[in-house]
Design a protein around this motif. Structure first.
Motif, PDB file in Angstrom:
ATOM      1  N   ASN A   1       0.785  -1.036  -0.125  1.00  0.00           N
ATOM      2  CA  ASN A   1      -0.261   0.012  -0.177  1.00  0.00           C
ATOM      3  C   ASN A   1       0.844   1.259   0.023  1.00  0.00           C
ATOM      4  N   TYR A   2       2.041   1.007  -0.047  1.00  0.00           N
ATOM      5  CA  TYR A   2       3.015   2.239   0.053  1.00  0.00           C
ATOM      6  C   TYR A   2       2.612   3.526  -0.604  1.00  0.00           C
ATOM      7  N   THR A   3       2.168   3.311  -2.035  1.00  0.00           N
ATOM      8  CA  THR A   3       2.083   4.506  -2.912  1.00  0.00           C
ATOM      9  C   THR A   3       0.775   5.193  -2.330  1.00  0.00           C
ATOM     10  N   HIS A   4       0.043   4.584  -1.532  1.00  0.00           N
ATOM     11  CA  HIS A   4      -1.261   5.004  -0.902  1.00  0.00           C
ATOM     12  C   HIS A   4      -1.210   5.855   0.234  1.00  0.00           C
ATOM     13  N   PHE A   5       0.195   5.662   0.968  1.00  0.00           N
ATOM     14  CA  PHE A   5       0.238   6.047   2.431  1.00  0.00           C
ATOM     15  C   PHE A   5       0.376   7.665   2.393  1.00  0.00           C
ATOM     16  N   PRO A   6      -0.088   8.281   3.701  1.00  0.00           N
ATOM     17  CA  PRO A   6       0.509   9.616   3.762  1.00  0.00           C
ATOM     18  C   PRO A   6       1.877   9.860   3.601  1.00  0.00           C
TER      19      PRO A   6
ATOM     20  N   PRO B   1      -1.585   2.246   8.722  1.00  0.00           N
ATOM     21  CA  PRO B   1      -1.879   3.653   8.559  1.00  0.00           C
ATOM     22  C   PRO B   1      -3.401   3.671   7.751  1.00  0.00           C
ATOM     23  N   LYS B   2      -3.663   5.145   7.865  1.00  0.00           N
ATOM     24  CA  LYS B   2      -4.959   5.229   6.546  1.00  0.00           C
ATOM     25  C   LYS B   2      -3.995   5.579   5.307  1.00  0.00           C
ATOM     26  N   SER B   3      -4.954   5.349   4.451  1.00  0.00           N
ATOM     27  CA  SER B   3      -4.348   5.481   3.055  1.00  0.00           C
ATOM     28  C   SER B   3      -5.598   6.138   2.045  1.00  0.00           C
ATOM     29  N   SER B   4      -4.930   6.305   0.810  1.00  0.00           N
ATOM     30  CA  SER B   4      -6.190   6.783  -0.096  1.00  0.00           C
ATOM     31  C   SER B   4      -7.040   5.538  -0.549  1.00  0.00           C
ATOM     32  N   LEU B   5      -6.671   4.305   0.094  1.00  0.00           N
ATOM     33  CA  LEU B   5      -7.759   3.118  -0.218  1.00  0.00           C
ATOM     34  C   LEU B   5      -8.515   3.192   1.089  1.00  0.00           C
ATOM     35  N   ASN B   6      -7.967   3.543   2.319  1.00  0.00           N
ATOM     36  CA  ASN B   6      -8.523   3.122   3.539  1.00  0.00           C
ATOM     37  C   ASN B   6      -8.393   4.326   4.348  1.00  0.00           C
ATOM     38  N   ALA B   7      -9.586   5.254   4.204  1.00  0.00           N
ATOM     39  CA  ALA B   7      -9.420   6.546   4.832  1.00  0.00           C
ATOM     40  C   ALA B   7      -9.265   6.473   6.108  1.00  0.00           C
TER      41      ALA B   7
END
Ligand code: P6P
Length: 335
Positions: free
Chosen positions: A216-221, A265-271
């Motif tokens: 999920n790295y690219t989607h992390f803050p 963490p939260k991500s653009s996949l899981n707010a």
């Protein structure tokens, strides 16, 4: 005082006085969990034979309907807890709403509510990777004698009176706290007895293991990305080792013994991230803090969060105190 090889039963009796206000119910509650853990352990250990005995939805050689292990685990804990005059309510990852539990006299005088993830990481069963049960216990806050309410479940994690997990791994362990440190008990399956194998467990203040799903790295803050790069760069005791089992209980149990940080963490996949506050993050945070570690959503201690829904999700950073503080510093920098 914890003595190695003490049985769980002896430990509970000798530490009964630690259970504030309890006239034995909390001890009986831990005993009920111990019994259910043995039932689930038996089912989990024979899971590999289901194909021979009959797959999910099929009937096994005995003609019994095969149920998903999550359902079996959920029913084992609910049935064990329901008829022991201890809890007035049960919240479970497997049930949309909480379950009201009446006493034998159809009253509502039982003092405790329990929240649980009966079989966390169950998708790992099919590939023979360890899984776990997580539980969190509170005293009810609404009037005794009245049916339990959602308010009794939506308490901040700081109010927990006990929390623990069972890890069904190379051996089966019950690890729990009642607010007086963390102790780990290993099951001797030959005789069905849990023995104190890990007295007074402590999270190392530092560590060199980081656990996160880097897919999920690219989607992390950005702050999380910066911390992961910090873990990987060559300096001091880094690069750290990346270890991610995909089973919360196993990842945190390993990190508590060796030192490390677990992140979801939260991500653009899981707010809000993926993990549930009430029956994953709060109990693991209570255990972690009792063992000298730290657990937050990246900014606020998990135990100080005010829950608003039974199944709400929160971002989760948990483990060795200095590692969590470092991750929080990277998060703060990129606010
Ligand atoms: P992902 C299992 O489903 C779980 O709830 C935790 O036990 C585990 O740490 C996490 O989710 C794994 O999630 O998205 O990395 O597969």
């Amino acid at each position: 005082m914890a003595r190695k090889n003490q049985t769980l039963g002896e430990f509970i009796i000798e530490n009964q006085s630690e259970f504030k206000y309890s006239s034995g119910e909390l001890s009986r509650l831990i005993n009920a969990i111990r019994l259910a853990a043995k039932v689930v352990n038996h089912q989990v250990n024979k899971a590999g034979l289901v194909d021979i005995l009959g797959g999910v939805g099929d009937t096994n050689v005995q003609g019994e309907d095969q149920q998903k292990l999550d359902v079996i685990a959920n029913e084992a804990f609910i049935n064990t807890l329901k008829n022991r005059e201890i809890v007035c309510g049960i919240g479970s990852e497997e049930n949309d709403d909480f379950i009201t539990v009446e006493g034998h006299n159809d009253d509502h005088n039982n003092k405790y509510v329990i929240l649980m993830d009966p079989l966390d990481g169950s998708s790992n069963i099919d590939v023979n990777v360890s899984v776990g049960t997580i539980f969190s216990i509170y005293r009810r806050i609404t009037d005794p004698g009245t049916p339990v309410t959602l308010e009794d479940f939506l308490q901040p994690g700081r109010n927990q009176v006990a929390a623990g997990y069972i890890i069904y791994g190379t051996s089966t362990m019950l690890v729990y706290t009642t607010g007086h440190g963390v102790n780990g008990f290993t099951l001797n399956p030959a005789i069905g007895t849990f023995y104190l194998s890990h007295p007074n467990m402590k999270f190392p203040e530092e560590g060199n293991i980081y656990s996160v799903n880097e897919g999920n790295y690219t989607h992390f803050p950005q702050g999380v990305k910066n911390y992961i790069k910090y873990c990987q760069e060559e300096s001091e005791n880094r690069p750290y080792t990346s270890r991610y089992i995909g089973s919360l209980v196993s990842d945190i149990h390993r990190n508590m013994i060796k030192g490390g940080i677990y992140m979801y963490p939260k991500s653009s996949l899981n707010a809000k991230g993926k993990l549930r506050l009430l029956y994953e993050c709060n109990p693991m945070a209570f255990i972690t803090e009792q063992a000298g570690g730290k657990a937050s959503d990246g900014y606020t201690s998990i135990l100080d969060l005010q829950p608003t829904e039974l199944h709400e999700r929160v971002p989760f950073f948990c483990g060795s105190k200095k590692m969590v503080e470092k991750a929080e510093a990277f998060m703060a920098e990129s606010l």
